[in-house]
Design a protein around this motif. Structure first.
Motif, mmCIF file in Angstrom:
data_model
loop_
_atom_site.group_PDB
_atom_site.id
_atom_site.type_symbol
_atom_site.label_atom_id
_atom_site.label_comp_id
_atom_site.label_asym_id
_atom_site.label_seq_id
_atom_site.Cartn_x
_atom_site.Cartn_y
_atom_site.Cartn_z
ATOM 1 N N ASP A 70 0.816 -1.216 0.000
ATOM 2 C CA ASP A 70 0.000 0.000 0.000
ATOM 3 C C ASP A 70 0.849 1.265 0.000
ATOM 4 O O ASP A 70 0.424 2.314 -0.499
ATOM 5 C CB ASP A 70 -0.901 0.044 1.246
ATOM 6 C CG ASP A 70 -1.993 -1.013 1.221
ATOM 7 O OD1 ASP A 70 -2.448 -1.359 0.120
ATOM 8 O OD2 ASP A 70 -2.379 -1.493 2.297
ATOM 9 N N LYS A 71 2.054 1.192 0.597
ATOM 10 C CA LYS A 71 2.838 2.417 0.761
ATOM 11 C C LYS A 71 4.326 2.085 0.878
ATOM 12 O O LYS A 71 4.703 1.093 1.512
ATOM 13 C CB LYS A 71 2.384 3.164 2.018
ATOM 14 C CG LYS A 71 2.841 4.614 2.118
ATOM 15 C CD LYS A 71 2.112 5.272 3.293
ATOM 16 C CE LYS A 71 2.199 6.777 3.238
ATOM 17 N NZ LYS A 71 1.401 7.395 4.341
ATOM 18 N N GLY A 124 2.355 3.600 -10.539
ATOM 19 C CA GLY A 124 1.260 3.812 -9.609
ATOM 20 C C GLY A 124 1.543 3.345 -8.196
ATOM 21 O O GLY A 124 0.639 2.919 -7.474
ATOM 22 N N ASN A 163 2.356 4.059 -4.369
ATOM 23 C CA ASN A 163 2.188 5.120 -3.375
ATOM 24 C C ASN A 163 3.492 5.258 -2.585
ATOM 25 O O ASN A 163 3.760 4.473 -1.678
ATOM 26 C CB ASN A 163 1.022 4.783 -2.440
ATOM 27 C CG ASN A 163 0.834 5.828 -1.349
ATOM 28 O OD1 ASN A 163 1.294 6.971 -1.468
ATOM 29 N ND2 ASN A 163 0.171 5.440 -0.280
ATOM 30 N N TYR A 217 2.365 12.698 1.898
ATOM 31 C CA TYR A 217 2.571 12.666 0.442
ATOM 32 C C TYR A 217 3.899 13.340 0.102
ATOM 33 O O TYR A 217 4.416 14.170 0.859
ATOM 34 C CB TYR A 217 1.442 13.410 -0.274
ATOM 35 C CG TYR A 217 1.479 14.908 -0.047
ATOM 36 C CD1 TYR A 217 2.087 15.768 -0.969
ATOM 37 C CD2 TYR A 217 0.959 15.465 1.116
ATOM 38 C CE1 TYR A 217 2.162 17.138 -0.732
ATOM 39 C CE2 TYR A 217 1.023 16.825 1.360
ATOM 40 C CZ TYR A 217 1.620 17.658 0.426
ATOM 41 O OH TYR A 217 1.699 19.006 0.665
#
Length: 312
Positions: free
Chosen positions: A130-131, A191, A193, A248
């Protein structure tokens, strides 16, 4: 910002994360801190890791059974990266120079770029990720050809000039800049994250005069951008950035600035205890160099961060 316990990790399909490379001071610290927060950790160490590192992980395994799995890996062995990431919701990535090539030179940029490319590509191919928290350096920010004329403080929007780094043999800055740019390009294309942390000089037990970050320290000091970070603060920043769903982009991470003669002398004596006493003129020098770098973005994110065990 939500408290740490309510952030990323609890809505994910897994509470397992990967730390790569866990061979160094930062990696080992992250493994310990994450396990204490109830994560299960895949700790990736270099396949030719030393005996001291193995002893550290043996102690952690005894204290936290079933919370640690160790992977012998190599950033140039793509399949071994895939194996380590399997089942993980997140990756904490920090580059540790290969033990057979420990010093930064003109070839290190190629090594670090290849490693970053392989790792980000592997993340893109791992559905559970996810990250990604990518550890970079302030040296990927501060080296600019217009150092003396820049009007605003340096922040996460700025990048070091790779040509200047090459010309002045600032190999650490060159490697960190090219590797981070490679990671960002791949993350955006695939894509993934990703969030990056551009850390100051880490004030941990392993800090020494041979640290490649210190090349150009005098110029950084004169420019008001010579910053350091305590290891504990850096660990907290990594976990906060991972757990906070609002994080971010890039974050500059430091909690000290070396901008007074006494600060510089204190650091010099830590790095080299035999540093001679300064001349009388130095003692009379009370100049404070204007700080020209800021980490407001990170400080704002961390204002509500709570250290401690994370609770479901």
């Amino acid at each position: 910002m939500a408290p740490a316990a309510a952030c990323l990790g609890h809505g994910s399909s897994t509470n397992t994360v990967c730390v790569m490379d866990a061979s160094g001071e930062l990696g080992l610290g992250l493994v310990q801190r994450l396990i204490q927060r109830d994560y299960t950790v895949h700790a990736v160490v270099q396949s030719h890791g030393d005996h001291h590192i193995k002893l550290n992980f043996d102690e952690i395994s005894c204290a936290y059974k079933n919370k640690l799995k160790i992977f012998q890996s190599d950033p140039f062995d793509y399949q071994s990266i895939i194996d380590a990431l399997r089942g993980c919701s997140g990756l904490f990535y920090t580059f540790e120079p290969p033990q057979d090539q420990p010093t930064y030179d003109e070839c290190m940029a190629d090594v670090e770029v290849r490693a970053a490319h392989n790792v980000l590509e592997a993340c893109a191919q791992t559905d559970t990720i996810d990250k990604v928290v990518f550890t970079s350096s302030i040296t990927a920010v501060v080296w600019r050809s217009d150092r003396t004329s820049i009007l605003s403080d340096l922040d996460e929007r700025h990048w070091s000039d790779v040509n200047l780094c090459r010309n002045f043999k600032l190999w650490h800055g060159l490697s960190k800049t090219l590797a981070e740019k490679t990671a960002w390009a791949l993350a955006m294309d695939r894509g993934v994250n990703m969030v990056s942390i551009n850390a100051g000089l880490v004030r941990g037990p392993q800090l020494s005069i041979t640290n490649p970050y210190l090349k150009g320290a005098a110029e950084m000091y004169e420019d008001g951008v010579f910053v350091t970070v305590d290891l504990d603060f850096l660990l907290d920043a990594h976990i906060c950035i991972f757990e906070d769903v609002s994080s971010y982009g890039r974050y500059l991470c430091f909690n000290h600035i070396i901008n007074r003669p006494e600060d510089a002398l204190q650091l010099a004596r830590k790095l080299a205890p035999s540093t001679p006493a300064p001349p009388q003129s130095y003692e009379e020098d009370k100049r404070i160099i204007q700080e020209r770098i800021n980490n407001k973005k990170l400080n704002k994110l961390m204002v509500d961060f709570v250290r401690g065990s994370h609770v479901e």
